[in-house]
Write a protein that holds these residues in place. Structure first.
Motif, mmCIF file in Angstrom:
data_model
loop_
_atom_site.group_PDB
_atom_site.id
_atom_site.type_symbol
_atom_site.label_atom_id
_atom_site.label_comp_id
_atom_site.label_asym_id
_atom_site.label_seq_id
_atom_site.Cartn_x
_atom_site.Cartn_y
_atom_site.Cartn_z
ATOM 1 N N ARG A 150 0.849 -1.190 0.000
ATOM 2 C CA ARG A 150 0.000 0.000 0.000
ATOM 3 C C ARG A 150 0.881 1.236 0.000
ATOM 4 N N SER A 158 -3.521 -6.185 -2.609
ATOM 5 C CA SER A 158 -2.511 -6.995 -1.923
ATOM 6 C C SER A 158 -3.213 -8.090 -1.127
ATOM 7 N N ILE A 159 -2.420 -8.971 -0.557
ATOM 8 C CA ILE A 159 -2.959 -9.944 0.382
ATOM 9 C C ILE A 159 -2.898 -9.349 1.785
ATOM 10 N N ASP A 160 -3.529 -10.006 2.725
ATOM 11 C CA ASP A 160 -3.397 -9.662 4.140
ATOM 12 C C ASP A 160 -2.246 -10.512 4.679
ATOM 13 N N ASP A 161 -1.065 -9.902 4.817
ATOM 14 C CA ASP A 161 0.116 -10.661 5.227
ATOM 15 C C ASP A 161 -0.041 -11.270 6.613
ATOM 16 N N HIS A 162 -0.723 -10.564 7.503
ATOM 17 C CA HIS A 162 -0.927 -11.104 8.840
ATOM 18 C C HIS A 162 -1.803 -12.359 8.780
ATOM 19 N N ALA A 163 -2.869 -12.285 8.004
ATOM 20 C CA ALA A 163 -3.758 -13.440 7.880
ATOM 21 C C ALA A 163 -3.020 -14.622 7.252
ATOM 22 N N GLY A 197 3.267 -7.892 8.525
ATOM 23 C CA GLY A 197 2.202 -8.770 8.990
ATOM 24 C C GLY A 197 2.646 -10.211 9.128
ATOM 25 N N ARG A 198 3.608 -10.638 8.333
ATOM 26 C CA ARG A 198 4.072 -12.024 8.419
ATOM 27 C C ARG A 198 4.837 -12.255 9.718
ATOM 28 N N GLN A 292 -0.837 -17.448 -2.435
ATOM 29 C CA GLN A 292 -1.341 -16.125 -2.782
ATOM 30 C C GLN A 292 -1.368 -16.008 -4.306
ATOM 31 N N THR A 319 -8.237 -6.464 -1.113
ATOM 32 C CA THR A 319 -7.469 -7.512 -0.442
ATOM 33 C C THR A 319 -7.866 -8.854 -1.033
ATOM 34 N N THR A 322 -5.982 -15.520 0.698
ATOM 35 C CA THR A 322 -4.947 -16.556 0.640
ATOM 36 C C THR A 322 -5.560 -17.853 1.162
#
Length: 343
Positions: A150, A158-163, A197-198, A292, A319, A322
């Motif tokens: 972002r 993008s993906i939600d890296d935390h998720a 987030g990862r 992803q 978003t 994944t």
């Protein structure tokens, strides 16, 4: 307020005619290199922003979309670029590619950016920008779209890296692992917006499981299989090695698997490994991962850029989901007192 700098100001500072200055800034071949360099130096010194009226590159008239990438060798960038290029081609737009390469090239690109009115929109693939770079982007007066990250308030996909990280970690915890290592990926020269987030997912998953993080179980490396292999070696050198490893990417995870197998260890019987991406080699090597859709992110970014050029509404943030893909590299930990554990 002072009058905005125009092409005549640049020409005067460089000691050339406005026509020569225009040809130098537009990349015309019939300009001596020494003259071209002098004009560019004057443009940068004056913070010149190319005028659409002066250059004939008014919004929507170049037929090109500029795409900026930090790398081309990594899988995600190639896949996203392929998806983006397909959409732009179908939309009648050419793709103008800029590869940053290293920190010096990155700085030079953003220094010269306001004079580069060569495209109708800019798509940033997989890297964040700092405040100065964001200001430079805003000054060129074209639509900005980000994919894989972002950038301010500009549209992004993008993906939600935390998720994604939680999917990997929750899988390992569900299998019964409690001593889980992580290989963190970082590229401080080019990727200012690391997928934090990862890492936060790793800490949050351990906290939810009532496990106190061990700093020795976290190794930070660059994004490459070789780095993953070295990091796995560090983890195996611990007095109490992990029973499982969560890597920030499949390429890093595959490097880790190589080290494990060269050490005579079995995957997953001795150590489980999970990555993120679903790289094409993940299925071939039976790697558990969090998939992803890289090409889809590029496609969506392309549609966002085309919609913006057409004056159509654009979703500010998209978003993409994944999904956990369980293969043969992850399994329950062995019973306590594994034979290979170092004393």
């Amino acid at each position: 307020m002072s009058e905005p700098v125009n092409l005549a100001d640049v020409a005067r500072r460089a000691g050339v005619s406005p026509a020569t200055a225009s040809r130098a800034l537009s990349g015309h071949p019939h300009v001596a290199e020494v003259t071209r360099a002098r004009v560019w130096e004057a443009a940068r010194a004056l913070e010149y922003v190319a005028s659409p009226e002066a250059t004939g590159l008014a919004r929507g008239t170049t037929g090109r979309v500029a795409v900026v990438v930090p790398h081309l060798a990594r899988w995600w960038f190639g896949a996203a670029l392929e998806g983006l290029g397909t959409v732009l081609r179908e939309g009648g737009r050419d793709l103008l590619l800029y590869r940053l390469g290293d920190a010096g090239s990155r700085q030079a690109f953003f220094d010269e950016l306001p004079t580069r009115r060569r495209a109708d929109a800019v798509v940033l693939l997989g890297f964040g920008v700092d405040e100065r770079e964001r200001e430079r982007l805003d000054r060129i007066g074209v639509g900005i779209v980000a994919a894989g990250t972002r950038v301010g308030s500009h549209p992004s996909v993008s993906i939600d890296d935390h998720a994604a990280g939680r999917q990997a970690m929750d899988h390992l915890l569900h299998l019964g692992h409690r001593r889980i290592g992580t290989i963190v990926a970082a590229d401080p020269e080019l990727d200012l917006a690391q997928p934090a987030g990862r890492s936060s997912a790793y800490r949050a998953a351990l906290a939810d499981a009532g496990i106190t993080p061990d700093p020795a179980l976290s190794v930070t490396v660059t994004w490459s299989p070789e780095s993953g292999a070295r990091a796995m070696g560090e983890l195996l050198g611990l007095a109490d090695p992990p029973t499982a490893v969560y890597a920030h990417s499949d390429e890093i995870a595959l490097g880790a698997v190589r080290t494990l197998r060269r050490a005579g260890l079995r995957v997953p019987e001795d150590v489980s490994v999970v990555g993120i991406d679903d790289h094409p080699l993940a299925a071939m090597t039976d790697l558990s991962t969090v998939a992803q859709p890289a090409a889809e992110q590029g496609e969506l970014a392309g549609r966002m850029a085309l919609a913006g050029l057409a004056g159509e509404p654009v979703d500010p943030v998209v978003t993409v989901p994944t999904r956990l893909v369980i293969r043969g590299s992850s399994g329950p930990p062995q019973a306590a007192g594994r034979r290979w554990r170092r004393s």
